[in-house]
Scaffold this active site. Sequence first.
Site, short mmCIF file in Angstrom:
data_model
loop_
_atom_site.label_atom_id
_atom_site.label_comp_id
_atom_site.label_asym_id
_atom_site.label_seq_id
_atom_site.Cartn_x
_atom_site.Cartn_y
_atom_site.Cartn_z
N HIS A 85 0.83 -1.20 0.00
CA HIS A 85 0.21 0.08 0.02
C HIS A 85 0.80 1.35 -0.04
CE1 HIS A 85 0.38 -0.39 4.37
NE2 HIS A 85 0.39 0.92 4.55
N ASP A 222 1.40 -7.76 2.41
CA ASP A 222 1.49 -6.33 2.08
C ASP A 222 2.96 -5.99 1.80
OD1 ASP A 222 1.00 -3.91 1.94
OD2 ASP A 222 -0.43 -3.54 3.62
N SER A 642 4.18 2.06 8.25
CA SER A 642 3.84 1.15 7.32
C SER A 642 5.24 0.88 6.55
CB SER A 642 2.88 1.70 6.12
OG SER A 642 1.57 1.67 7.19
#
Length: 706
Positions: A85, A222, A642
């Site tokens: 992402h 991810d 992240s």
Amino acid sequence: MRQKLYFLFACLFLGLSPLKADEGMWTLYNLPSAVYEQMKQEGYELPYDALYQGDNAIMKAVVNFSGFCSGVVVSPDGLVFTNHHCGFEAIRSHSTVEHDYMLNGFYAETFEQELPNKNMFVSFMVDQKDVTPQLEERGLSQMSKERRTVFLDSIENAWSKELHQKDSTLRLELKPFYEGNRYFVTTYRDFRDLRLVFTIPKSMGKFGGETDNWMWPRQTCDFSVFRIYADPKTNGPAEYSKDNVPYKPEHWAQVSLDGYRDGDFSMTMGYPGSTSRYLSSYGIRERRDATNQPRYQVRGVKQEIMQRHMQASEAVRIKYDSKYAQSSNYWKNSIGMNKCIDSIGLIGQKQQFEQQLSRWQDSTGYLAGKLDFQLLARLYQQRFKAVRALTFFTETFRGTDEMTRRAMQVNSRITLKGPKNKPKKQYIEFRDNSDTWDSATDREILAALMKNYREQMGTDYQPDFYALVDRDFGGDYRRYVDHLYDKSMLMKSGKRIYVNKPNYQRDPAVQYGLGLVEVMGAIRADITKITDSIETQERYLCDAKLRMEEDLPHYSDANFTMRLSYGQVREYVLGGQPSGYYTAAPSLVDKMNRGDRVQDYLVEPEMKTLLGGNDFAPYADRATGQLQLCFLTTNDITGGNSGSPMFNGKNQLIGLAFDGNWDSLSSDIFYDSQLARCIGVDIRFVLFMMDKWGHADRLLKEINAK
């Protein structure tokens, strides 16, 4: 801060020993010795030099990824792992209906096939130091807010110029820490030639979508892979050039196939964006009711329309995939945070803490005449309506549709053209960016949000176009929006629009934009006249807390500077039910089999075959024999983390952080050691997908993982 505030103070006043917790986003250059000793007790095996500034310090492998995420260098040729992402917009920007890398994934089999990306970069932290004494010597603490801002800007500019003269590849940032009670200077080296190397299909990189976002258990793979390119002569930063070569980093992280066990040491290192752990009870109430609630209300309206149009058209889906993901992430976060604030009674806990702090202040006289809780309460009450209005306004009109974006930018985009000694013509020009938005989608969104804003706000801070909608369009917002899109010269991309001509001032979108700017200015003016006083009181509150707890180590709130967090691999228990600390391939296949009923679980048939088999060597866990997918740790994270590398006690890479769990979404303002968990993707799952799906042998050899 070692435990929940209310418990900590009970311990302090009753002479008890606080329970151990792994809360903390610690700066590395001044890591408290007590924290480092605790890390060693929990399983960290290396000397402090292996963390910061040593020849092989792991901080040298960790990067700020494009100013909004984190990443880690994993090879001697500058290969970077981050989250899928985090690379989402880069992947989208290279995708077309004919070559849909979002849908189908991408692998560059050679260096020449690696894809450059505009406006993307990685930053390496070089150094950090506390410069508060130097600033205090120049009278910082006696300055007004306005003078302080000007002073700090001038100091940052002067120090930046001095640094740049010594080394033109370095950049300097001067930032406040501890609510402005301390100031640190951080030096960075930025690399702006960053190329996409590998990504798996969105079905796996974003598996579970909004259904599973902020939830546990997770099975999302991810990750995405980029490469840093450098000047071929200096191995230093360079703007994109076909002649650039892969960067040779000073240090890179080694991946580990050894996995983890329950209770094992885990450490994250990255760039957490923003936390507010020192925030007062009044600030938390404002966050809940004036920021979070309006945000998720407006985004819920917008996302329903986006999703409907995306499902109807592949071309629209490619344009809006990234926009939808960005919107929905903090839509759900805001909902979850408010739920947690109420479920744990956070405002009441903060009020109890403030009462204790007030009693301590009365007994010591510290900050007497400065820190005033009653004043702080009044200030927040005075600001509440304007902050709520600003949230509704920005969520409705900022970044929502292309026409409004242009309408609000007209005054800031004026360019001058003409001979030096003659009056210059003023014009604006918008490039053709039709590949990033869809007219029908934008129009429906704007009409719906205009209507919603009026319903939520009433007559407070109402732009003047609403009277026009009533008078000339019979209250029909869609007719008005169509009028703006169809009649405005602003929507003619690639043409110069001269602002000195009469038709410019009469342009409906120009008038619409000027009305919005006027209202936004009024809202911000009402906020600004109070905010300085609030920030001063919040700074005093933090100062008092630090003084009262001066025998304890404290970390500053996150501000997108490098931080270390340590903890353990560990499940949590909620309602008597243990969560488990990892997921494995069978749980992913179970969800895949529900893809006909849950869109977010729909994957390509080959993924079912791949994950439904039993050939996971050499990536299967040696103890369980399973391909482990995602895992939980007690590491303290927030947005910006992240892509943060997750290391074991030997600085070996075991995963990439990508999410937190739903039951601790108040952690930006309060860390609950019983529930707060970091969710990471197991590096063995990453390598499995690179190997078995992507057949990326050259990359696996490069990172010495096969």
